[in-house]
Enzyme design. Sequence first.
Site, PDB file in Angstrom:
ATOM      1  N   GLN A 152       0.857  -1.181   0.000  1.00 16.01           N
ATOM      2  CA  GLN A 152       0.000   0.000   0.000  1.00 16.01           C
ATOM      3  C   GLN A 152       0.902   1.242   0.000  1.00 16.01           C
ATOM      4  OE1 GLN A 152      -0.117  -2.486   2.206  1.00 16.01           O
ATOM      5  NE2 GLN A 152      -2.196  -3.256   2.434  1.00 16.01           N
ATOM      6  N   ASP A 175      -3.821   1.691  -3.211  1.00 20.18           N
ATOM      7  CA  ASP A 175      -4.223   2.679  -2.204  1.00 20.18           C
ATOM      8  C   ASP A 175      -3.780   4.094  -2.557  1.00 20.18           C
ATOM      9  OD1 ASP A 175      -5.160   0.442  -0.950  1.00 20.18           O
ATOM     10  OD2 ASP A 175      -4.129   0.763   0.942  1.00 20.18           O
ATOM     11  N   ASP A 202      -7.809  -1.108  -4.712  1.00 18.63           N
ATOM     12  CA  ASP A 202      -8.456  -0.257  -3.697  1.00 18.63           C
ATOM     13  C   ASP A 202      -7.943   1.177  -3.773  1.00 18.63           C
ATOM     14  OD1 ASP A 202      -9.572  -2.682  -2.843  1.00 18.63           O
ATOM     15  OD2 ASP A 202      -8.063  -2.978  -1.300  1.00 18.63           O
ATOM     16  N   ARG A 263     -15.093  -3.006  -3.362  1.00 16.49           N
ATOM     17  CA  ARG A 263     -15.388  -3.999  -2.332  1.00 16.49           C
ATOM     18  C   ARG A 263     -15.470  -3.275  -0.992  1.00 16.49           C
ATOM     19  NH1 ARG A 263      -9.723  -7.494  -1.840  1.00 16.49           N
ATOM     20  NH2 ARG A 263      -8.261  -5.730  -1.783  1.00 16.49           N
TER      21      ARG A 263
END
Length: 350
Positions: A152, A175, A202, A263
């Site tokens: 991340q 991220d 994400d 998600r």
Amino acid sequence: MRRRTFLGMSSGLGIVATGLTTTPALAGGRRPDLTVAVDGSGDHTGIQAAIDAAPAGATEPFVIGVRPGTYLGQVVVPATKPFLELRGLGRRPDDVVIADDRANGTLKPDGTPWGTSGSASVTVSGADFRAVNLTFANLFDEAAHPEITNRQAVAVLTRADRLIFDRVRFLANQDTMYVNSSAAGVVARVHLRDCYVEGDVDFIFGRATAVFDRCRIHSLNRGSTPNGYVTAPSTDITNPYGLLFQRSRFTSDAPAGTVLLGRPWHPSNDPNAIGQTIIRESWIGAHIPDVAWSDFGAWPWEEARFFEYRNAGPGAIVSANRPQLTDGQAGEYTAAAFLRGGDDWAPERC
């Protein structure tokens, strides 16, 4: 993997996608109170030095003009310094790049990892912050660091309320953009207009209320299936407004049907994090499949607040796997409703 030519023009596609022009950033804006320039021609040569020199507790905008160049190093806007504005003085957002290169698993000098929040190139904790006409990036190179498995790498972490990003690019892999608040249950609003966000896993996530208006959301091709997830909201159950994308474009170089829209993230398995992502009146590319949402561990996507409304494009499929807002609901879930709050904030007038 991420394109490494973004300091030039390759990621400038975001400008074309959102209809941005090359009008100089100073048009219509007040003169900078301080100027940053890498060549020493300004008041400071670094972004953090200029922020440190800005007044604490301001009640009106304090503008830091940033001349074209690449500015490396972690940047923190503390909560004690509201109303700061970073304004790129180039003709295009890619003329000014503010970046760092650490990931979650990158080790600090004391031998402990930075963590996801600590990886952020830029952290904004000051309310009423604005960024205009520039680029934020995290340069962490995944291929060069196979020993780091927690990858991340945040370009921007926001924790404050009433933030505006106007013609800004956000570049990273996993991220990229962490839109958060100061604590669970605390609402923090963010308005992004004519922006470009790219990443893979994400790459837009957190519990903030964030509106993406006329933005381009670009999923990188990481050569796997799934190729990634666009959003991972963790909206608190008490907050009716999470992530809203309107009049935006979802694009990718990844193969058809390999990228998911999102998600539901439950930080520390928080049962009250009932994530919300709404995509309306936007164009969605073929990289998004019929089953566009994914579970996150044991948390099913069907229990999150995922909806679409009147989207177009090859990836805008209306099916039982793609919950749609009714016309009545669409009238309630507007940018104005998301951002208004108890103080009647209207960033489109700012």
